[in-house]
Design an enzyme around this catalytic site. Structure first.
Site, mmCIF file in Angstrom:
data_model
loop_
_atom_site.group_PDB
_atom_site.id
_atom_site.type_symbol
_atom_site.label_atom_id
_atom_site.label_comp_id
_atom_site.label_asym_id
_atom_site.label_seq_id
_atom_site.Cartn_x
_atom_site.Cartn_y
_atom_site.Cartn_z
ATOM 1 N N LYS A 276 90.108 48.090 44.181
ATOM 2 C CA LYS A 276 89.589 46.725 44.070
ATOM 3 C C LYS A 276 90.248 46.012 42.893
ATOM 4 O O LYS A 276 90.474 46.636 41.854
ATOM 5 C CB LYS A 276 88.074 46.768 43.789
ATOM 6 C CG LYS A 276 87.209 47.159 44.961
ATOM 7 C CD LYS A 276 85.735 47.150 44.545
ATOM 8 C CE LYS A 276 84.825 47.679 45.641
ATOM 9 N NZ LYS A 276 84.666 46.759 46.770
ATOM 10 N N ARG A 350 80.248 53.142 54.823
ATOM 11 C CA ARG A 350 79.928 53.447 56.226
ATOM 12 C C ARG A 350 80.318 54.872 56.594
ATOM 13 O O ARG A 350 79.746 55.465 57.499
ATOM 14 C CB ARG A 350 80.581 52.402 57.144
ATOM 15 C CG ARG A 350 82.081 52.395 57.127
ATOM 16 C CD ARG A 350 82.662 51.107 57.718
ATOM 17 N NE ARG A 350 82.546 49.968 56.809
ATOM 18 C CZ ARG A 350 82.932 48.741 57.095
ATOM 19 N NH1 ARG A 350 83.469 48.469 58.282
ATOM 20 N NH2 ARG A 350 82.806 47.766 56.216
HETATM 21 N N1 BES Z 1 80.488 48.293 48.029
HETATM 22 C C1 BES Z 1 81.277 47.379 48.760
HETATM 23 C C2 BES Z 1 80.483 46.172 49.251
HETATM 24 C C3 BES Z 1 79.956 45.213 48.213
HETATM 25 C C4 BES Z 1 80.641 44.063 47.901
HETATM 26 C C5 BES Z 1 78.739 45.446 47.593
HETATM 27 C C6 BES Z 1 80.130 43.182 46.976
HETATM 28 C C7 BES Z 1 78.234 44.572 46.657
HETATM 29 C C8 BES Z 1 78.921 43.427 46.348
HETATM 30 C C9 BES Z 1 81.888 48.052 49.979
HETATM 31 O O1 BES Z 1 82.136 49.408 49.872
HETATM 32 C C10 BES Z 1 83.194 47.398 50.230
HETATM 33 O O2 BES Z 1 84.041 47.474 49.388
HETATM 34 N N2 BES Z 1 83.321 46.755 51.387
HETATM 35 C C11 BES Z 1 84.491 46.054 51.741
HETATM 36 C C12 BES Z 1 84.765 46.334 53.199
HETATM 37 C C13 BES Z 1 86.135 45.894 53.672
HETATM 38 C C14 BES Z 1 87.216 46.731 53.039
HETATM 39 C C15 BES Z 1 86.181 46.021 55.178
HETATM 40 C C16 BES Z 1 84.255 44.563 51.529
HETATM 41 O O3 BES Z 1 83.131 44.094 51.749
HETATM 42 O O4 BES Z 1 85.180 43.881 51.124
HETATM 43 ZN ZN ZN Z 2 84.047 49.850 48.993
#
Ligand code: BES
Ligand code: ZN
Ligand code: ZN
Length: 496
Positions: A276, A350
């Site tokens: 990230k 997931r």
């Molecule tokens: N933990 C994150 C989701 C999240 C985002 C929680 C903001 C709290 C605040 C999750 O694991 C994630 O990174 N999801 C990605 C999915 C994508 C790669 C398909 C996302 O939401 O960008």
């Molecule tokens: Zn994630």
């Protein structure tokens, strides 16, 4: 904090401050406030006139008695319009009282519940909501501060009509347990990733099990491998902090229902190899919020002992980039035999939930509820204050959303459809861990989870990515972890 239920005339309250609510529609003081006004030599009506206090929302009138009454202060808090009063507004007004009293450094006070006229049906939860508002609003995560604010409430008197006393005592007890359990969840979520690791989450589960007599099974990485949980294990591989699979069970004598609760337990989510960017990695210690909600709900179950069997399941892990990390393009076989092609290692939640859902399905419960900070897309769709609810059973979805309307933990359904099901078809495996487009990302995540749930079992997925954590603080939620949706799910379980 000592909370007592009392009744009797306001003027006889022997306590530092008496708090009463005043609404726009209340043109005049109530008969009891009139009496207090007389005692103060017309102090209430004079200040009310001078300060043009009319009960508008958020307004406050502080009247000192200068030794003329049994109390030192009479505080009127504006509640706005009576028409807009509902359970959660009462909770917020409890929090407003807390803030006013804290500013005045008053640690012993009475709250006049009769001045909060909810409709008949909600009357018995007024005291509960006020208590929740105060306890939730007073939460602070100050463990690591060398200089702490040492204001603490010592005594609250909850004043009701005599005939409601015993009902109110029960209602206060429930409010206290729900709010304290939610604060317990906040405390764990707020701990950073260097403190709360998967092993630490398992230790917290162990402490709860010992305290309340829950059954507990904790599986380490070798056992997780033996159980065929390769999707979960793939996520955990890049971290030096080993994973722990936690299964807590609360078993009453004659359970009316058997429920499995699953919480996403990423103690930190760096994104893995799909790392990230800095701004997005901040606060990813809160990616364990679902797991911590499960722990908070178990604390409440231990205290309240309802007639429902509950299984709490957490596949705890940390998502880190490393030579051992799983990669984009990897193909993994989950516990239930479904093969998954990895499109993005940041869609890790997931994968951990996939194996937890198939494990929970094998317990053959009457329903499965999972809570997860799963997608940024859910926050885009609904805003940061509302959770997205999905699943395979409309009745279960609706009954949870109905409870959330009373708890003030906002939830809204996101619809599944067959077109979006096409979006998670993978090039070389049964399913893709991301959607082929960004659109509907919260729903495609839910549809991915669906593949790991036994179709016969009613299942609900609650995406709490927005409301689990906040950087500003709103209503009775201070900045940081909110403990969402501990009160909703516990209340739902109590109603089974
Ligand atoms: N933990 C994150 C989701 C999240 C985002 C929680 C903001 C709290 C605040 C999750 O694991 C994630 O990174 N999801 C990605 C999915 C994508 C790669 C398909 C996302 O939401 O960008
Ligand atoms: Zn994630
Ligand atoms: Zn995550």
């Amino acid at each position: 904090m000592n909370i007592k239920v009392t009744s009797g005339h306001l003027k006889n309250a022997r306590i530092k401050a008496v708090v009463s609510y005043f609404f726009k529609e209340d043109r005049k003081l109530s008969a009891e406030l009139e009496d207090l006004d007389k005692i103060t030599g017309g102090g209430i009506s004079q200040l009310k006139r001078e300060q043009k206090f009319d009960g508008s929302d958020g307004s406050v009138l502080t009247v000192p008695t200068f030794g003329k009454g049994k109390m030192d202060y009479i505080i009127l808090i504006g509640g706005g319009s009576k028409k807009k009063l509902d359970t959660d507004k009462v909770r917020r007004l409890g929090n407003v009282a807390y803030r006013v009293l804290k500013n005045l450094k008053i640690d012993r006070f009475l709250i006049d519940i009769e001045s909060l006229p909810l409709n008949k049906e909600e009357e018995n939860i007024t005291a509960q909501a006020v208590v929740e508002g105060i306890i939730l609003g007073s939460y602070r995560f100050d463990k690591y501060l060398t200089k702490k604010d040492n204001y603490k409430i010592k005594e609250i008197q909850i004043r009701v009509k005599r005939k409601y006393k015993s009902k109110t005592e029960e209602s206060v007890k429930i409010g206290k347990i729900l709010a304290e359990s939610q604060n317990f969840t906040r405390d764990i979520v707020n701990e950073p990733g260097n403190v709360v690791t998967p092993v630490k989450l398992a230790e917290i589960a162990q402490e709860l099990a010992e305290k309340y007599g829950f059954e507990l099974k904790i599986y380490d990485e070798k056992e997780i491998e033996k159980m065929g949980m390769n999707a979960y294990l793939a996520v955990a591989k890049g971290s030096n902090n080993p994973p722990r699979f936690i299964h807590l069970t609360y078993k009453p004598k004659k359970p009316k229902k058997r429920v499995a609760l699953i919480g996403k337990g990423l103690t930190f989510d760096s994104g893995g190899l799909n790392i990230k960017p800095g701004d997005y990695m901040r606060w990813m210690k809160a990616d364990k919020s679902g797991a911590c909600a499960v722990l908070g709900i178990f604390r409440a179950l231990g205290e309240l002992q309802p007639d429902v069997e509950v299984h709490g399941i957490i596949a705890a892990a940390e998502n880190m980039p490393d030579g051992k990390s799983y990669r984009p393009d990897d193909i993994i076989k989950a516990r239930n035999g479904v093969t998954i092609e990895i499109g993005n290692t940041d869609a890790e939640g997931r994968l951990t939930l996939a194996d937890a859902l198939s494990y929970a399905s094998d317990l053959n419960p009457d329903m499965i509820i999972d809570m997860a900070t799963l997608t940024g897309a859910c926050v885009v769709a609904l805003g940061e204050y509302t959770a997205g609810v999905m699943g395979n059973d409309e009745r279960l979805i609706n009954s949870i959303i109905d409870v959330s309307k009373k708890t003030g933990e906002w939830m809204w359904q996101l619809p599944f459809n067959d077109m979006l099901r096409e979006h998670i078809k993978a090039p070389h495996a049964d399913v893709y861990n991301i959607g082929t487009t960004r659109y509907g990302g919260a729903i495609t995540a839910g549809l991915f989870l669906e593949k790991f749930v036994d179709k016969k079992i009613p299942w609900v997925h609650i995406d709490i990515a927005g409301p689990a954590h906040n950087t500003k603080g709103w209503y009775y939620n201070p900045k940081g972890a909110t403990g969402f949706p501990v009160r909703t799910i516990t209340t739902f379980l109590l109603s089974q």
